[in-house]
Design an enzyme around this catalytic site. Structure first.
Site, PDB file in Angstrom:
ATOM      1  N   SER A 149       0.832  -1.203   0.000  1.00 48.77           N
ATOM      2  CA  SER A 149       0.000   0.000   0.000  1.00 48.77           C
ATOM      3  C   SER A 149       0.871   1.258   0.000  1.00 48.77           C
ATOM      4  O   SER A 149       1.690   1.434  -0.882  1.00 48.77           O
ATOM      5  CB  SER A 149      -0.970  -0.025   1.182  1.00 48.77           C
ATOM      6  OG  SER A 149      -1.872   1.041   1.118  1.00 48.77           O
ATOM      7  N   ASP A 301      -3.008   5.902  -4.066  1.00 54.03           N
ATOM      8  CA  ASP A 301      -1.831   5.284  -3.460  1.00 54.03           C
ATOM      9  C   ASP A 301      -1.247   4.233  -4.411  1.00 54.03           C
ATOM     10  O   ASP A 301      -1.831   3.939  -5.459  1.00 54.03           O
ATOM     11  CB  ASP A 301      -2.168   4.721  -2.073  1.00 54.03           C
ATOM     12  CG  ASP A 301      -3.132   3.551  -2.117  1.00 54.03           C
ATOM     13  OD1 ASP A 301      -3.755   3.320  -3.167  1.00 54.03           O
ATOM     14  OD2 ASP A 301      -3.285   2.873  -1.083  1.00 54.03           O
ATOM     15  N   ASP A 305      -5.930   1.441  -4.233  1.00 53.76           N
ATOM     16  CA  ASP A 305      -7.189   1.135  -3.556  1.00 53.76           C
ATOM     17  C   ASP A 305      -7.694   2.321  -2.739  1.00 53.76           C
ATOM     18  O   ASP A 305      -8.830   2.315  -2.274  1.00 53.76           O
ATOM     19  CB  ASP A 305      -7.091  -0.141  -2.699  1.00 53.76           C
ATOM     20  CG  ASP A 305      -6.033  -0.078  -1.621  1.00 53.76           C
ATOM     21  OD1 ASP A 305      -5.324   0.946  -1.517  1.00 53.76           O
ATOM     22  OD2 ASP A 305      -5.907  -1.056  -0.864  1.00 53.76           O
TER      23      ASP A 305
END
Length: 575
Positions: A149, A301, A305
């Site tokens: 992430s 990001d 997501d």
């Protein structure tokens, strides 16, 4: 520095022929030159949590590498064969822009195939929501995405999805963890069966992008789309493979991409952190937006997501909205669409998480739909869709800049959400309003809510202990008042109990256990404490609210709420 005997024993295991020469050489060099680092790398096993694992890349049991990922994949392979004994299990694998992601994804594919599992491997990096979509689209039993992430460049991770396209939830999460824990490194099958690996790409992209256009469109006319100027940045991540094409197919022609951040790069060279929650990450996008007089700025990001949205405020300045504000606006516009199409029949729901704004419940009541509140993490929202097949899911989000539109993707999805944000901005502008103005109208209607988040970073072994102790202290010595207002309710999700602060009455919380404590005060404020599951942080979420009688009073009321949130944080000695 002296290395503890227990840790040295773990290190010596990795100096046996089970592990390749390169790994052994790296370990020997670290023992000689960086004993503290090697101790950090081996002092524990990198935990495979209920949704996967995330950590720093490198050698060792507490790092992301071919062996720790191989062990997880071997355990997952064993579990798939147990769950589907009469089938050839199928899995799909995606990965993001991070260093080593492509190599590690191939390792994972090799282990699956060596275990007789059919593999669909994306030919290059792709957004996480596309992986969620592909699990169902390709009729797979599970899916994997290699991503960390928005974590710093030295991190990578491994997320597991089940048949419905959602991340692992009970009972499969514990089942997979138990199976992984029985695997020895020497049991991992690394020798690929190439006949079981199929590369995929544009064929899946095409279907996913078309589905995103259908789900993210809420009725903007072509004229309204033509009048909207967008600035988009992928922050060196995977969204560049899907968002521009989605906007184009939806009819948006004035989308300006931040060229300096367009090329995927795991070093994230133009930002300190590729996290759209942080204003600094969108600095270049905001500068471009001022040059082209953009109406809306969106940044995603690395694994696409989550999204950050900036829009023009009442002073015509670009302002970054927080995740709660974006979530409320997106949910409201989806509800408007459903209402306009006469689709609200009393069996619909929206969803959010326990640390997100309580305003979502007010929104649900206004439209006469159900509001379901779950633990932090979109896997729990996806589980709701699975658990309540008789209900229609409209949309839902969480404060950390994630949103999910409908159920065609079962995870937060910045591709479809980017389009939805642009639709809202285009419709509002075409009616002489703006995204920001529509948000204030909602505050007038439902009450003005303001949230603040404080994250305390505590790294390493000592940091983990410090975070643990902070939660122990909060449980043993709960606050009786916050900023002069009595605590009327305390919810402890680890103990699954809620206590009335006035009467002392205790009741059960019927929700899976999680290390979260939430205080509710007499004046309507909320404060939640939650250690992060993916970073060495403990997070404090503050929510305050008050009525707003007119749009003209918004700035004044917002300033009052900001001051109140600040005072609460000072009262708790967090700032």
């Amino acid at each position: 520095m002296h290395i503890e005997p227990k840790i040295l024993e773990r290190i010596n295991t990795w100096l046996t022929p089970t592990f390749d020469e390169e790994t052994q050489t790296t370990i020997k060099e670290s023992i000689a030159n960086s004993p503290k680092d090697i101790q950090e790398s081996f002092y524990k096993d990198l935990e495979f949590g209920t949704g996967g694992m995330r950590g720093i890349m490198g050698v060792g049991t507490n790092r992301i590498n071919k062996y720790t990922l191989g062990k997880s994949t071997q355990g997952l392979s064993n579990y798939l064969h147990q769950q589907f004994p009469n089938e050839t299990p199928r899995t799909v694998i995606a990965y993001d822009c991070r260093h080593n992601s492509k190599t590690l994804a191939k390792v994972v594919a090799d282990v699956f195939s060596a275990n007789g599992i059919e593999v669909f491997l994306f030919e290059d990096l792709r957004p996480t929501p596309e992986l969620s979509f592909a699990v169902k689209h390709l009729n797979c039993h599970c899916g994997i995405v290699l991503t960390a992430s928005h974590n710093p460049p030295e991190y990578n991770g491994y997320k597991v999805y089940w048949q419905d396209g959602g991340q692992l939830v009970p009972p499969h999460d514990k089942g997979v963890i138990n199976e992984i824990n029985t695997v020895e490194y020497s049991n991992i099958k690394f020798d690929a069966n190439k006949d079981l690996i199929t590369y995929i790409g544009e064929d899946v992209d095409d279907v996913f992008i078309n589905a995103s256009v259908i789900n993210g469109s809420v009725g903007a006319t072509q004229e309204a789309k033509d009048d909207l100027t967008i600035v988009f940045t992928s922050l060196h991540g995977t969204s560049i493979t899907a968002v521009p094409e989605t906007l184009k197919r939806a009819g948006y022609k004035n989308a300006h991409i931040v060229k300096e951040q367009e090329v995927p790069d795991g070093a994230f060279p133009t930002v300190a952190s590729p996290n759209p929650e942080e204003p600094a990450a969108l600095k270049m996008a905001l500068e471009l937006a001022d040059k082209v007089n953009a109406d809306i700025v969106i940044g995603t990001d690395p694994d696409c997501d989550r999204l950050g949205v900036a829009v023009r405020n009442g002073k015509n300045e670009l302002q970054l909205l927080n995740g709660n504000q974006t979530m409320v606006m997106m949910t409201d516009f989806l509800l408007k669409q459903w209402k306009a199409e006469d689709k609200i029949k009393g069996k619909e729901f929206i969803a959010s998480t326990i640390v997100s704004t309580p305003m979502l419940k007010k929104l649900a009541a206004a439209y006469h739909v159900d509001s379901k509140i779950v633990l932090t993490g979109f896997k729990w929202i996806a589980k709701l869709i699975h658990d309540f097949p008789e209900l229609d899911f409209i949309g839902g989000g969480e404060e950390s800049f994630g949103f999910m539109v409908g159920d065609f993707v079962r995870d937060k999805d910045a591709v479809t959400s980017t389009l939805l944000a642009c639709e809202i901005a285009a419709i509002a502008k075409s009616k002489g309003s703006s995204f920001y103005n529509e948000l204030i109208k909602l505050y007038v209607e439902l009450g003005c809510y303001k949230e603040k988040l404080v994250s305390l970073t505590k790294k390493g072994i000592e940091g983990a202990e410090e975070i643990k102790q902070m939660m122990v202290d909060a449980r043993e010595n709960p606050l009786s008042e916050i900023n002069g207002s009595k605590v009327v309710r305390i919810e402890d999700y680890e103990l699954s109990v809620a206590k009335n602060g006035l009467t002392g009455e205790v009741s059960d919380i019927d929700i899976p256990k999680s290390n979260v404590i939430i205080y509710y005060t007499e004046d309507g404020s909320q404060v939640a404490l939650r250690p992060s599951g993916t970073e060495p942080k403990i997070k404090f979420y503050v929510s305050v609210n008050t009525p707003l009688n007119s749009i003209e009073n918004f700035d004044k009321v917002e300033a009052q709420l900001d001051a109140k949130a600040e005072t609460i944080l000072k009262d708790m000695k967090l700032i």
